[in-house]
Design an enzyme around this catalytic site. Structure first.
Site, PDB file in Angstrom:
ATOM      1  N   GLN A   4       9.622  -3.416  47.291  1.00  0.00           N
ATOM      2  CA  GLN A   4       8.267  -3.095  46.853  1.00  0.00           C
ATOM      3  C   GLN A   4       8.266  -2.220  45.589  1.00  0.00           C
ATOM      4  O   GLN A   4       7.374  -2.333  44.750  1.00  0.00           O
ATOM      5  CB  GLN A   4       7.509  -2.397  47.980  1.00  0.00           C
ATOM      6  CG  GLN A   4       6.015  -2.429  47.773  1.00  0.00           C
ATOM      7  CD  GLN A   4       5.258  -1.848  48.950  1.00  0.00           C
ATOM      8  OE1 GLN A   4       5.583  -0.763  49.434  1.00  0.00           O
ATOM      9  NE2 GLN A   4       4.259  -2.566  49.423  1.00  0.00           N
ATOM     10  N   PRO A  40       6.726   6.090  -1.246  1.00  0.00           N
ATOM     11  CA  PRO A  40       7.614   7.114  -0.679  1.00  0.00           C
ATOM     12  C   PRO A  40       6.850   8.381  -0.255  1.00  0.00           C
ATOM     13  O   PRO A  40       7.135   8.956   0.800  1.00  0.00           O
ATOM     14  CB  PRO A  40       8.585   7.407  -1.821  1.00  0.00           C
ATOM     15  CG  PRO A  40       8.631   6.127  -2.612  1.00  0.00           C
ATOM     16  CD  PRO A  40       7.261   5.528  -2.501  1.00  0.00           C
ATOM     17  N   GLU A  87       0.948  -0.329   9.867  1.00  0.00           N
ATOM     18  CA  GLU A  87      -0.518  -0.503   9.692  1.00  0.00           C
ATOM     19  C   GLU A  87      -1.253   0.738  10.194  1.00  0.00           C
ATOM     20  O   GLU A  87      -2.348   0.666  10.748  1.00  0.00           O
ATOM     21  CB  GLU A  87      -1.016  -1.804  10.326  1.00  0.00           C
ATOM     22  CG  GLU A  87      -0.405  -3.007   9.617  1.00  0.00           C
ATOM     23  CD  GLU A  87      -1.242  -4.261   9.632  1.00  0.00           C
ATOM     24  OE1 GLU A  87      -2.466  -4.173   9.851  1.00  0.00           O
ATOM     25  OE2 GLU A  87      -0.661  -5.322   9.394  1.00  0.00           O
ATOM     26  N   LEU A 132       0.842  -1.199   0.000  1.00  0.00           N
ATOM     27  CA  LEU A 132       0.000   0.000   0.000  1.00  0.00           C
ATOM     28  C   LEU A 132       0.880   1.254   0.000  1.00  0.00           C
ATOM     29  O   LEU A 132       0.716   2.128  -0.846  1.00  0.00           O
ATOM     30  CB  LEU A 132      -0.914  -0.017   1.240  1.00  0.00           C
ATOM     31  CG  LEU A 132      -1.857   1.169   1.425  1.00  0.00           C
ATOM     32  CD1 LEU A 132      -2.942   1.182   0.339  1.00  0.00           C
ATOM     33  CD2 LEU A 132      -2.533   1.122   2.809  1.00  0.00           C
TER      34      LEU A 132
HETATM   35  C1  LIG Z   1       9.341  -1.667   9.244  1.00  0.00           C
HETATM   36  C2  LIG Z   1       8.156  -1.201   8.450  1.00  0.00           C
HETATM   37  C3  LIG Z   1       7.361  -2.137   7.803  1.00  0.00           C
HETATM   38  C4  LIG Z   1       6.256  -1.714   7.051  1.00  0.00           C
HETATM   39  N1  LIG Z   1       5.541  -2.641   6.332  1.00  0.00           N
HETATM   40  C5  LIG Z   1       4.620  -2.203   5.429  1.00  0.00           C
HETATM   41  C6  LIG Z   1       3.996  -3.118   4.524  1.00  0.00           C
HETATM   42  O1  LIG Z   1       4.250  -4.340   4.556  1.00  0.00           O
HETATM   43  N2  LIG Z   1       3.130  -2.632   3.595  1.00  0.00           N
HETATM   44  C7  LIG Z   1       2.820  -1.312   3.515  1.00  0.00           C
HETATM   45  O2  LIG Z   1       2.028  -0.941   2.657  1.00  0.00           O
HETATM   46  N3  LIG Z   1       3.393  -0.411   4.372  1.00  0.00           N
HETATM   47  C8  LIG Z   1       4.273  -0.836   5.320  1.00  0.00           C
HETATM   48  N4  LIG Z   1       4.884   0.071   6.171  1.00  0.00           N
HETATM   49  C9  LIG Z   1       4.554   1.494   6.051  1.00  0.00           C
HETATM   50  C10 LIG Z   1       3.856   2.064   7.264  1.00  0.00           C
HETATM   51  O3  LIG Z   1       2.531   1.621   7.318  1.00  0.00           O
HETATM   52  C11 LIG Z   1       4.010   3.599   7.191  1.00  0.00           C
HETATM   53  O4  LIG Z   1       5.363   3.886   7.513  1.00  0.00           O
HETATM   54  C12 LIG Z   1       3.073   4.324   8.108  1.00  0.00           C
HETATM   55  O5  LIG Z   1       1.751   4.179   7.665  1.00  0.00           O
HETATM   56  C13 LIG Z   1       3.414   5.813   8.234  1.00  0.00           C
HETATM   57  O6  LIG Z   1       3.633   6.405   6.995  1.00  0.00           O
HETATM   58  P1  LIG Z   1       4.942   7.311   6.797  1.00  0.00           P
HETATM   59  O7  LIG Z   1       6.110   6.492   7.239  1.00  0.00           O
HETATM   60  O8  LIG Z   1       4.952   7.819   5.408  1.00  0.00           O
HETATM   61  O9  LIG Z   1       4.784   8.501   7.824  1.00  0.00           O
HETATM   62  P2  LIG Z   1       4.008   9.886   7.581  1.00  0.00           P
HETATM   63  O10 LIG Z   1       2.649   9.624   7.033  1.00  0.00           O
HETATM   64  O11 LIG Z   1       4.900  10.797   6.825  1.00  0.00           O
HETATM   65  O12 LIG Z   1       3.857  10.399   9.075  1.00  0.00           O
HETATM   66  C14 LIG Z   1       4.897  11.102   9.770  1.00  0.00           C
HETATM   67  C15 LIG Z   1       4.323  11.534  11.138  1.00  0.00           C
HETATM   68  O13 LIG Z   1       3.205  12.419  10.925  1.00  0.00           O
HETATM   69  C16 LIG Z   1       2.075  11.917  11.609  1.00  0.00           C
HETATM   70  N5  LIG Z   1       0.865  12.264  10.871  1.00  0.00           N
HETATM   71  C17 LIG Z   1       0.617  12.104   9.542  1.00  0.00           C
HETATM   72  N6  LIG Z   1      -0.621  12.548   9.239  1.00  0.00           N
HETATM   73  C18 LIG Z   1      -1.170  12.980  10.394  1.00  0.00           C
HETATM   74  C19 LIG Z   1      -2.426  13.541  10.747  1.00  0.00           C
HETATM   75  N7  LIG Z   1      -3.393  13.707   9.836  1.00  0.00           N
HETATM   76  N8  LIG Z   1      -2.651  13.892  12.038  1.00  0.00           N
HETATM   77  C20 LIG Z   1      -1.692  13.697  12.977  1.00  0.00           C
HETATM   78  N9  LIG Z   1      -0.492  13.166  12.710  1.00  0.00           N
HETATM   79  C21 LIG Z   1      -0.229  12.797  11.437  1.00  0.00           C
HETATM   80  C22 LIG Z   1       2.288  10.418  11.684  1.00  0.00           C
HETATM   81  O14 LIG Z   1       1.528   9.828  12.727  1.00  0.00           O
HETATM   82  C23 LIG Z   1       3.776  10.353  11.945  1.00  0.00           C
HETATM   83  O15 LIG Z   1       4.038  10.559  13.312  1.00  0.00           O
HETATM   84  C24 LIG Z   1       5.950  -0.338   6.972  1.00  0.00           C
HETATM   85  C25 LIG Z   1       6.745   0.594   7.663  1.00  0.00           C
HETATM   86  C26 LIG Z   1       7.836   0.180   8.373  1.00  0.00           C
HETATM   87  C27 LIG Z   1       8.708   1.216   9.053  1.00  0.00           C
END
Ligand SMILES: Cc1cc2nc3c(=O)[nH]c(=O)nc-3n(C[C@H](O)[C@H](O)[C@H](O)COP(=O)(O)OP(=O)(O)OC[C@H]3O[C@@H](n4cnc5c(N)ncnc54)[C@H](O)[C@@H]3O)c2cc1C
Length: 385
Positions: A285, A134, A370, A131
């Site tokens: 404790q 970058p 997730e 899903l």
């Molecule tokens: C080890 C690992 C395994 C993964 N495996 C998979 C996989 O198998 N398949 C897949 O599809 N994805 C996978 N992911 C992706 C993962 O689901 C995303 O990294 C996650 O959803 C966050 O997206 P982002 O990293 O782009 O962070 P961003 O969306 O850029 O978020 C950065 C920060 O901003 C915050 N933020 C963003 N929008 C808001 C909002 N509206 N309100 C408040 N806070 C917000 C976020 O909570 C976070 O703290 C994986 C990620 C990792 C690190």
């Protein structure tokens, strides 16, 4: 392990207890001995995949009609919990097999289910879920990967990022834009195979934790697949992807409580052995209160997770709230409990000679993937019971 929608999930049935005993025995004998090395060397836990597949525990959620064990949602939770208790990286084998394949089970044609679920059940190939991209994480509907129809084929182009078990899995559920004018309703889901021409993978990410679970980019370069590999109708891919997460966030909650249980078990034993001021530190404790708080929070997380699993099995209307709540609460608890476990071991807890620092590093991811825990709060707020 046959699923029954009526079971009382707040109190697991006898068959769930038996399942837990057998998974615990397998995990301790065949997965735990390699957990530290898997982390240290950041290598895929092949021993765990082999042991889980041999015991038919690698994808227990696959329905019996496709050759699977047909385990219910609580059985799935128990498998993941017990594997995560000794090795979080290994617990991503059953967890991501469910995440990757559930879109097919929920929305796929009978032919797709027959073809891919039977292969998954037999252990012929794992499933990953693609899903994120970058520039599309929390805002997953902002994805750019395109699928364009060409006669009886679809041609996919784009980059998926952070894909768990990428390169190891044979099968990939890929969400891609089929109509750019419709945002989430213009996204469709497809099954892509590792062997399809034009599929390749990036270098493994260098991570804080779950180092044994490969996380890589998936590149789709003019990948031409038959039209019948689309999962469900055109334009339903995003809805399927979100429906999937309602169920699988519960498996991340399971992973979190498993990691936390592993840390608590280790710390509980340690405080009885370690002596300071002439007696075991567990006699103080201050230490007992910490352990009591850890166990209390963990049990609350477990009950919420089991309750969410019951809702997943029964397809209750409030599943979306409960799935998000279980994942959010259990992952926050896992971070607290593993951090406290490191504290209870003092300086020793801070070293790689003991497993609790690995558990603390592994716990962190459960607050991020997730959907981050901020995103879970958005989901909960939109679906208040
Ligand atoms: C080890 C690992 C395994 C993964 N495996 C998979 C996989 O198998 N398949 C897949 O599809 N994805 C996978 N992911 C992706 C993962 O689901 C995303 O990294 C996650 O959803 C966050 O997206 P982002 O990293 O782009 O962070 P961003 O969306 O850029 O978020 C950065 C920060 O901003 C915050 N933020 C963003 N929008 C808001 C909002 N509206 N309100 C408040 N806070 C917000 C976020 O909570 C976070 O703290 C994986 C990620 C990792 C690190």
């Amino acid at each position: 392990m046959a699923g029954s929608p009526d079971f009382d999930l707040y109190r697991p049935a006898e068959e769930h207890d038996m399942l837990r005993d057998s998974v615990r025995a397998l995990a301790e004998a065949k997965i735990a001995p390699f957990a530290a090395a898997v982390d240290e060397e950041a290598r895929f836990p092949q021993e765990a995949l082999d042991a889980l597949t041999a015991a038919d525990l690698h994808a227990v959620h696959v329905p019996e009609e496709y050759g699977g064990a047909g385990a219910d949602a609580l059985a799935m939770v128990i498998v993941i919990e017990e594997v995560a208790r000794v090795c979080a990286s290994s617990s991503l084998i059953p967890a991501v097999n469910k995440l990757g394949s559930l879109p097919v089970i929920l929305s796929g044609s009978e032919d797709l289910k027959k073809k891919y679920m039977s292969r998954l059940a037999k252990g012929e190939g794992m499933f990953s879920y693609c899903l994120s991209e970058p520039d599309a994480g929390s805002d997953a509907a902002g994805m750019k990967t395109r699928a364009v129809r060409d006669g009886d084929f679809w041609v996919l182009n784009g980059v998926k990022r952070w894909i768990t078990n990428a390169g190891v899995s044979e099968y990939y559920t890929v969400m891609a834009v089929t109509d750019p004018t419709k945002r989430s309703k213009g996204i469709s889901a497809f099954v892509v195979e590792k062997s399809d021409e034009g599929v390749s993978f990036g270098a493994p990410e260098k991570k804080l934790g779950i180092k044994g679970s490969p996380t890589r980019e998936v590149y789709l370069d003019n990948v031409r697949i038959p039209a019948d590999r689309m999962i469900g109708e055109e334009g339903t891919g995003f809805a399927t992807a979100m429906k999937t997460l309602d169920h699988t966030r519960i498996t991340i909650a399971a992973q979190a409580i498993g990691i936390a249980q592993g840390a608590l078990d280790y710390a509980k034993g340690y405080v009885q052995e370690r002596k300071q001021f002439g007696k075991p530190i567990g006699d103080f404790q201050g230490i007992q209160f910490m352990l009591a708080d850890m166990a209390m929070k963990l049990e609350a997380a477990r009950q919420l997770t089991y309750s969410a699993a019951a809702k997943s099995e029964r397809l209750d209307g409030d599943l979306t709230f409960f799935g998000a709540a279980a994942k959010c609460f259990a992952s926050d608890v896992a971070m607290e409990v593993t951090t406290d476990a490191v504290q209870l071991l003092g300086g020793y807890g801070y070293t790689r000679d003991y497993p609790v620092e690995r558990m603390m590093r592994d716990a962190k991811i459960t607050q991020i993937y997730e959907g981050t825990n901020q995103v879970q709060r958005i989901v909960m707020a939109r679906n208040l019971p």
